[in-house]
Design an enzyme around this catalytic site. Structure first.
Site, PDB file in Angstrom:
ATOM      1  N   GLY A 218      -3.940  -0.448   1.297  1.00  0.00           N
ATOM      2  CA  GLY A 218      -4.628   0.167   2.422  1.00  0.00           C
ATOM      3  C   GLY A 218      -4.925  -0.827   3.513  1.00  0.00           C
ATOM      4  N   ARG A 298       8.922   7.304  11.693  1.00  0.00           N
ATOM      5  CA  ARG A 298       7.469   7.179  11.735  1.00  0.00           C
ATOM      6  C   ARG A 298       6.819   7.671  13.036  1.00  0.00           C
ATOM      7  NH1 ARG A 298       4.616   3.261  11.339  1.00  0.00           N
ATOM      8  NH2 ARG A 298       3.216   3.805   9.654  1.00  0.00           N
ATOM      9  N   CYS A 328      20.569  15.582  17.781  1.00  0.00           N
ATOM     10  CA  CYS A 328      20.324  16.887  18.375  1.00  0.00           C
ATOM     11  C   CYS A 328      19.050  17.479  17.803  1.00  0.00           C
ATOM     12  CB  CYS A 328      21.521  17.786  18.152  1.00  0.00           C
ATOM     13  SG  CYS A 328      22.923  17.134  19.051  1.00  0.00           S
TER      14      CYS A 328
HETATM   15  C1  LIG Z   1       2.409   3.367  -0.947  1.00  0.00           C
HETATM   16  C2  LIG Z   1       1.537   2.762  -1.949  1.00  0.00           C
HETATM   17  C3  LIG Z   1       1.025   1.476  -1.755  1.00  0.00           C
HETATM   18  C4  LIG Z   1       1.281   0.656  -0.516  1.00  0.00           C
HETATM   19  O1  LIG Z   1       0.541   1.063   0.588  1.00  0.00           O
HETATM   20  P1  LIG Z   1       0.590   0.217   1.947  1.00  0.00           P
HETATM   21  O2  LIG Z   1      -0.233   0.967   2.901  1.00  0.00           O
HETATM   22  O3  LIG Z   1       2.015   0.128   2.390  1.00  0.00           O
HETATM   23  O4  LIG Z   1       0.076  -1.131   1.674  1.00  0.00           O
HETATM   24  C5  LIG Z   1       0.258   0.948  -2.781  1.00  0.00           C
HETATM   25  N1  LIG Z   1      -0.008   1.633  -3.905  1.00  0.00           N
HETATM   26  C6  LIG Z   1       0.462   2.880  -4.109  1.00  0.00           C
HETATM   27  C7  LIG Z   1       0.153   3.582  -5.381  1.00  0.00           C
HETATM   28  C8  LIG Z   1       1.237   3.489  -3.148  1.00  0.00           C
HETATM   29  O5  LIG Z   1       1.690   4.729  -3.351  1.00  0.00           O
END
Ligand SMILES: *Cc1c(COP(=O)(O)O)cnc(C)c1O
Length: 401
Positions: A218, A298, A328
């Site tokens: 996160g 994204r 397209c």
């Molecule tokens: C996607 C994911 C992450 C990585 O998240 P980031 O925001 O890219 O750091 C870590 N743990 C789990 C379980 C995930 O699904």
């Protein structure tokens, strides 16, 4: 890696192309581990889904990273990269018991995120150590697309179901060796994360034989000017102290684990595209590039703002552009973006193209997926060839009519 190096890469390997700077990944890896140097045992498991090229996995493993995987195919990629199974954690969501059993056969640490599978697995394999993914019900950031720890999220076992988890563990005699949470991909506030960590610590006291606590990820990295970044140094300082204190009360030196994706690879990546057409309309100037959401989704999927730089004309006078693709479909990368004057044939660079960019690419409009280059020790290494027409046909079966 200079803009001249990048232009050289497009001349040598063509466009569109993804380029990753190995030294930036190393820098981020060291930043993260340094922030937690006061904790004795720290494990960084790189989230493979962010960028899953085998050469990138090898590189991150060479720094000391293990791997966090979400599918059996990602487990195989990590093994292919030479990562030992003991350094791989498998954190799927909504997969079958059979797939989890296959991961166990490969020797990786499994992480279970629902009561149904926990009960079935514990009944069949009580001696195999299992990590449990809990949902602490903490809202991270404001974007529910990427926030996975809140009340409506499909991820994890609710913290309020702890009595049921304990009942299953007791009845099956299974061995819980880790507790995990992953609150989302947008932590703006360290205090929110620390608050969620307290819930994890509390959950941990319900199990006697833990070896690790996994705090997921996160960590936020800046995408556009003015974005806040997770202050990893301050965060490391605070969580380390609390973690060490917890280990004391738990009576055992536990391992502190993380699973960053974005933090390690996002800023290391650039996506280079060529401008095919500059189109003046009654309302804007479009720069149309040789790509679309088939290569970088994204901006359309999450509204992400990737900085766009005209590396062919860095000193060009800035003008407002709408940067769009060639497929397209409405594939707007950016609206009203100030960019150095764009001419047909110029190369534009999208920043922050390391995480969730190539891995989300598709063949929509029957276009080839881009090539990938790793810039390592001052040299460009091609780590994925551009696709060819054979790749489009590979699994198609042309019947006789
Ligand atoms: C996607 C994911 C992450 C990585 O998240 P980031 O925001 O890219 O750091 C870590 N743990 C789990 C379980 C995930 O699904």
């Amino acid at each position: 890696m200079t803009n001249q190096d990048l232009l050289g890469i497009t001349r040598e390997f063509g466009s569109p192309i993804y380029v990753y700077d190995a030294s930036k990944m190393e820098f981020q890896y060291n930043r993260l581990t340094n922030a937690f140097k006061k904790v004795k045992k720290v494990k960084v498991n790189y989230a493979v889904k962010a960028l899953s090229n085998v050469s990138v996995l090898k590189l991150l493993h060479s720094f000391g990273a293990g791997m966090d995987t979400v599918s059996i195919q990602e487990v195989k990629l990590a093994l292919e990269a030479g990562v030992p199974p003991s350094m791989i954690i498998y954190t799927p969501n909504g997969v079958s018991l059979e797939e989890i059993e296959r991961a166990v056969e490969m020797g990786v640490q499994i992480n279970i995120d629902n009561l149904s599978i926990l009960e079935q697995f514990g009944t069949k394999h009580p001696s195999i150590p299992v990590c449990i993914r809990i949902n602490p019900h903490v809202m991270a950031g404001g974007n529910t697309n990427i926030s996975v720890g809140h009340i409506d999220s499909k991820f994890g076992i609710s913290i309020h179901q702890m009595p049921h988890i304990e009942r299953i563990v007791k009845n099956t005699g299974m061995n819980i060796n880790g507790i995990h949470m992953h609150t989302g991909s947008d932590i703006l506030d360290i205090d929110v994360f620390l608050y969620a960590s307290e819930i994890l610590f509390e959950a941990a006291t319900h199990f006697k034989d833990l070896e690790f606590l996994d705090f997921g990820s996160g960590f936020k990295v800046p995408y556009k000017e003015g974005d806040i970044e997770t202050n990893i140094e301050e965060f490391g300082e605070k969580l380390s102290a609390r973690f060490n204190e917890f280990c004391k009360s738990y009576g055992k030196e536990l391992t502190l684990a993380f699973e960053p994706g974005k933090f390690l690879v996002s800023e290391a990546g650039q996506f280079l595209v060529k401008v095919n057409v500059v189109k003046q309309t009654t309302s804007t100037v479009f720069a149309q590039v040789d790509s679309g959401f088939n290569h970088l989704i994204r901006p359309m999927l999450y509204g992400s703002q990737h900085e766009i730089e005209n590396i062919s004309n860095p000193k060009g006078k800035e003008r407002f552009y709408s940067v769009v693709g060639y497929i397209c479909e409405t594939d707007t990368f950016a609206n009203n973006r100030r960019i150095g004057e764009i001419r047909e044939g110029d190369i534009l660079s999208f920043h922050n193209a390391g995480a969730y960019c190539f891995t989300m690419a598709s063949n929509y409009n029957s276009r080839y997926r881009p090539a990938e280059v790793l810039w390592y020790q001052d040299k460009a290494h091609l780590i994925r060839k551009r696709e060819t027409f054979d790749d489009l046909l590979r699994n198609q079966v042309s019947i006789t009519l």
